[in-house]
Structures are given as structure tokens and as C-alpha cells.
Design a protein around this motif. Sequence first.
Motif, short mmCIF file in Angstrom:
data_model
loop_
_atom_site.label_atom_id
_atom_site.label_comp_id
_atom_site.label_asym_id
_atom_site.label_seq_id
_atom_site.Cartn_x
_atom_site.Cartn_y
_atom_site.Cartn_z
N ARG A 184 9.44 4.53 3.04
CA ARG A 184 10.82 4.02 2.54
C ARG A 184 11.54 5.11 1.15
NH1 ARG A 184 8.13 -0.72 -1.30
NH2 ARG A 184 6.07 0.96 -1.73
N ARG A 212 8.60 -1.70 2.63
CA ARG A 212 7.85 -1.30 3.43
C ARG A 212 7.96 -1.52 5.06
NH1 ARG A 212 4.25 -1.93 -0.01
NH2 ARG A 212 2.86 -0.16 -0.88
N ASN A 249 4.09 2.98 8.02
CA ASN A 249 4.65 1.38 7.68
C ASN A 249 5.84 0.97 8.05
OD1 ASN A 249 3.52 0.56 5.30
ND2 ASN A 249 3.85 2.00 4.19
N LEU A 282 -6.32 2.02 -0.42
CA LEU A 282 -5.04 2.89 -1.13
C LEU A 282 -4.73 2.11 -1.89
CD1 LEU A 282 -3.09 4.65 -2.16
CD2 LEU A 282 -1.37 3.73 -0.11
N ARG A 310 -5.79 2.49 -6.40
CA ARG A 310 -5.03 2.07 -7.29
C ARG A 310 -5.39 0.95 -8.38
NH1 ARG A 310 0.34 2.32 -3.06
NH2 ARG A 310 1.20 5.17 -3.35
N HIS A 332 -0.59 -4.86 3.52
CA HIS A 332 -0.62 -3.68 2.76
C HIS A 332 1.36 -3.94 2.45
CE1 HIS A 332 0.06 0.32 1.46
NE2 HIS A 332 0.96 0.41 1.91
N GLY A 355 3.21 0.96 -4.88
CA GLY A 355 3.76 2.07 -4.17
C GLY A 355 4.85 2.03 -4.68
N THR A 373 7.46 5.44 -5.50
CA THR A 373 8.10 5.76 -5.01
C THR A 373 10.17 5.60 -5.57
OG1 THR A 373 7.57 5.00 -3.47
CG2 THR A 373 10.01 4.94 -3.06
N SER A 387 7.92 8.17 -0.81
CA SER A 387 6.90 7.30 -0.76
C SER A 387 5.68 8.51 -1.44
CB SER A 387 6.21 6.27 0.05
OG SER A 387 5.98 6.97 0.54
N ALA A 388 4.34 7.92 -1.67
CA ALA A 388 3.42 8.78 -2.43
C ALA A 388 2.19 9.35 -0.77
CB ALA A 388 2.64 7.60 -3.01
N PRO A 417 -2.95 8.86 -0.43
CA PRO A 417 -2.57 7.92 0.53
C PRO A 417 -3.52 8.91 1.30
CG PRO A 417 -0.43 8.05 0.28
CD PRO A 417 -0.75 8.49 -1.37
O1 LIG Z 1 5.13 2.38 -0.64
C1 LIG Z 1 4.84 3.18 0.55
O2 LIG Z 1 6.11 2.62 1.03
C2 LIG Z 1 4.04 3.89 0.84
C3 LIG Z 1 2.54 3.21 0.98
O3 LIG Z 1 2.72 2.42 1.88
C4 LIG Z 1 2.32 3.57 -0.56
O4 LIG Z 1 2.02 2.60 -0.81
O5 LIG Z 1 2.18 4.39 -1.20
#
Ligand SMILES: O=C(O)C[C@H](O)C(=O)O
Length: 308
Positions: free
Chosen positions: A82, A88, A120, A147, A151, A175, A214, A218, A224-225, A229
Motif C-alpha cells: 500500500r 491493506r 495483503n 509482526l 510491534r 491483520h 504498519g 507507510t 510499507s515496511a 515483516p
Molecule cells: O502496513 C502494510 O500495509 C504492510 C504490512 O501489513 C505491515 O503491517 O507492515
Amino acid sequence: MKITVVGAGAVGATTADNIIRRELAEEVVLLDIKEGVSEGKSLDMYQTAALLGFNTKPIGSTNDYEKTKGSDVVVITSGLPRKPGMTREELIGINAGIVKGVTENLLKYSPKAIVIVVSNPMDTMTYLALKESGIPKKRLIGMGGALDSARFKTYLALAMDVSPLDIHGMVIGGHGDTTMIPLTRLATYNGIPVSRFLSADQLEKVAADTMVGGATLTKLIGTSAWYAPGAATMMLVESIVRNQKRIVPCSVYLNGEYGQKDICMGVPVVLGRSGWEKIVNLRLSDAEKAAFEKSAEAVRSMNAALNL
Ligand SMILES: O=C(O)C[C@H](O)C(=O)O
Ligand SMILES: NC(=O)c1ccc[n+]([C@@H]2O[C@H](COP(=O)([O-])OP(=O)(O)OC[C@H]3O[C@@H](n4cnc5c(N)ncnc54)[C@H](O)[C@@H]3O)[C@@H](O)[C@H]2O)c1
């Protein structure tokens, strides 16, 4: 042991790099549709072997699935990431087609592989992979909770000014920015409830920051990261190939567990050599149960958009 990672973009390449550094397999195949990219990145990674000291060989492949033949574990990271301001879920249109095609190709050459879905919207892509391939449910794992939990632990550690290594905690549910459920009540600092160190307001902020973790990255990066991940995906692969039996929240097919049926979403599972071996049944509070139901409703409505 042979591992394939599809998608040699930011997340796929980082996952492969982490896997080879930890020597989780003899061979790691990195596959992408972009001509030469996976070959180039694999060679670049292999040139770190003499510097970092590992023996795993990365092999690049431009869309040639023959090279993935006989993989024990396959990881799907192919698909669009994204951009700032997007959810997502907005990726579903393009990524569904990619994930479906890639899953078919992978299973043709590695019918016994354990499949990890990263693309995603992950819970829906995991559900799609299951429905389209008919793969036994225990061999299909969506990566998201590992993930989100990392975080969560990081934000807790920052708020408490302690090492993330001493923090234990899990995020379950979908997620998504609004579907994640950080289990603050169960998080501990080496066994001591975090509520002994942080106020209710501080804990609420940690949970809120985790849920948009996330999106925050972004916005900062412009896409995105990939570092966390890639590390989280490697951690799943490691628990599987080394049969570590770690408990990790993963998106798996629920058939009545946590009160949900015919849906993939994040719950704690034991990860070992045969895939996810069992679902760990947490005793959720009424509020956590309600949050899980709400999360499932959102994931289910996204699944409906697949028109399966
Ligand atoms: O944030 C995103 O779109 C990518 C991934 O799902 C994330 O959590 O890093
Ligand atoms: N589940 C998670 O926790 C999580 C975390 C981070 C990223 N993601 C998702 O992972 C995906 C990849 O993110 P990224 O940052 O690596 O993106 P990226 O754009 O850097 O890489 C994606 C790669 O997929 C490749 N690709 C596209 N279609 C393909 C196909 N049919 N076959 C093989 N390769 C194909 C592209 O060429 C590209 O190299 C995104 O959907 C992103 O949202 C999920």
C-alpha cells in the motif's frame, strides 16, 4: 531443506536474506516476474556469505517454477504494497489474482510444501489460497500476528524504557488497522503484568500505536515496511524447519475455534515441522471476545469480496 520465497521485492528479499543468514535451508529460491531482479538480488546476497559466514545458497528465478521444485516451505510475498493513506484491504483486487496464480504454480511443483502467505490483505489472501488450492489447513499459515506482536512488544518496551527481549505479548485477530487485538491484559515484563509499570492511558496508547503500526511506517517511508515483516516471516520459517514448536499468533483456518468458522484469522498456534500443529485456546475476557467477533465480521466481509 529447500525454501522458496515468491516476490523479490522489499519483503521477499529481506525474508530470503534473513533465512540464508540463519542457514535455515541448503537452498533458498527467490522468484519474481521481473526479469533478472531475483537473480541479481540472490547473487548480491550470496556475496555476503564470505563476509558473514553462512553456507545457504540463494538461487534467483525469473518466473521459472521448475527451480522451486521440491520445496519444503514456500513463502508468498508477491503483490502490491500500500501507499500512504491506503488501507491493506484496498489491495485486494490486484493481489487476489497474483496470490491465486502463484499458489497454483507453487503447489504444482511442491505439493507437500507448507505455505506461508504474506501478501495483503493477508487474512483474505490466506483464505483465498486455502479455498483455491485445497491444501490441508495445517500446512497453510498467514503471517501477520508475528509482526504485529513484535510491534506491540517494541511499543511496550519504548514506553517502559526496557529491552524488547524482556517483553512478552501477543496480537490476535485480523491483520488490519482496525481489526488487530493487542492483548494488553496478558502482556508481561518477564512474567510481571505490564499494567504494574504503565497506566491505563499509556497502555491504551501502546495498543492504538500497535494497530496502526504498519500505516505509521507507510506514511514515513512512502511504501510499507520490510525489515520487521522480513524478520517475522523468517521467525515462522525457523520455528517450522527447526521444529521449535514456538507459540506464534498466525492467520489459520478456524473451524469453530474462538467461536468462528470458515475464516482465516490470527490466533496463537504451535509451529513445528508439519505446519501449525495446534491452536492455543486463550481464555479471553468478554471485551476481548467481543473484539474478536467484530474483527471476524470485518475479515468475513472482505472475504465475501472474493466472490468464491
Ligand atoms: O502496513 C502494510 O500495509 C504492510 C504490512 O501489513 C505491515 O503491517 O507492515
Ligand atoms: N502480512 C504482513 O505482515 C505484511 C508485511 C509487509 C508487507 N506485506 C505485503 O507483502 C506484499 C509485498 O510487499 P513489498 O513491500 O515486498 O512489495 P514490493 O513491491 O517491494 O514487492 C512485490 C514483488 O512482487 C512481485 N510480483 C508481482 N506479481 C508477481 C507474480 N505474479 N509472481 C511473482 N512475483 C510477482 C513484484 O515484481 C515485486 O518485486 C504486499 O502485498 C504488502 O502489503 C504484508
